[in-house]
Design an enzyme around this catalytic site. Structure first.
Site, PDB file in Angstrom:
ATOM      1  CG  ASP A 157      91.711  43.080  30.526  1.00 27.32           C
ATOM      2  OD1 ASP A 157      92.659  43.969  30.185  1.00 27.32           O
ATOM      3  OD2 ASP A 157      90.432  43.494  30.210  1.00 27.32           O
ATOM      4  CG  ASP A 183      91.872  53.094  32.160  1.00 26.89           C
ATOM      5  OD1 ASP A 183      92.188  52.407  31.034  1.00 26.89           O
ATOM      6  OD2 ASP A 183      92.505  52.714  33.183  1.00 26.89           O
TER       7      ASP A 183
END
Length: 250
Positions: free
Chosen positions: A130, A11
């Protein structure tokens, strides 16, 4: 049966690798190029790079950083963050990405999935979902998890498959960074529902979590970040343990 894959995730925010809990409280996890080299050496099956604030900050993923990481890798490399056009994808593939991951842009413009699949092939298009449990139902979230949509997770997973996605990266926001284990319930539901590969993401904390997600769901890959970045689990040892439990790995 597809062999299972172990996938570290970088990330990226402002050019460095970060990690948080439930998408919040980010901390520095190191240099992405060095981490990529480490995971290649340790036997990771693939690597995912997500520029996590690209959509929120309305800018494009850094092609230059992608190029640097790709030059160190021989394993498949998926890149996501702020991708919304054919040109964005072409630029990242030319920089060395093997697959691209879209999330918010796919929700806002579902035909983008079909356009990209037609242009570059389904095998190249990963749709990241998500998901979070809200009032008893699973809902898709966008913009780095900050915005709930009106899409139920099961509906959206089926839809992206129909539109031509080659793979789904399914992140449980409830599990993200908690190290309490993958969300078996939603991963099983989605991987039973669709016929394209599902990568489970969010919640890995120990070797048994990988074993559980592979034994109890049809997930073809398991993605983790902090446990690999901070050396809590080594990929070599993890793969050795899983093979001893008769789990077929890449």
């Amino acid at each position: 049966m597809l062999k299972k894959r172990i996938i570290p995730c970088l990330d990226i925010k402002d050019g460095i690798t970060v990690k948080g809990i439930n998408f919040e409280g980010l901390r520095n996890a190191g240099d992405p190029v060095e981490l990529a080299k480490k995971y290649e050496r340790e036997g990771a099956d693939e690597l995912v790079f997500l520029d996590i604030t690209a959509t929120l900050e309305e800018r494009k993923t850094f092609a230059e950083l992608v190029r640097k990481i790709a030059s160190e890798l021989s394993i498949p490399f998926t890149v996501g963050g702020g991708i919304s056009t054919v040109e964005d994808v072409r630029r990242l593939l030319e920089a060395g990405a093997d697959k691209i991951s879209i999330n918010s842009s796919a929700v806002k413009n579902p035909t983008l999935i079909s356009v990209l699949a037609k242009e570059f092939g389904s095998q190249c298009i990963v749709v990241a979902i998500d998901t979070k449990l809200v009032n008893g139902s699973d809902w898709v979230h966008i913009k780095g998890g900050r915005e709930i949509t009106e899409l139920k997770t099961t509906y959206w997973a089926k839809k992206v498959e129909e539109l031509g996605a080659g793979e789904i990266l399914l992140t449980s926001m409830d599990g993200d960074g908690t190290k309490n284990g993958f969300d078996i319930r939603i991963t099983k539901e989605i991987s039973d529902l669709i016929n394209i590969p599902v990568i489970a993401s969010g919640g890995a904390g120990k070797t048994e979590d990988f074993e559980q997600v592979f034994m109890k769901t049809k997930a073809s890959g398991a993605l983790a970040a902090s446990i690999f970045h901070f050396g809590e689990i080594g990929i070599k040892n993890l793969k050795r343990e899983l093979k001893s439990k008769k789990i077929s790995l890449r």
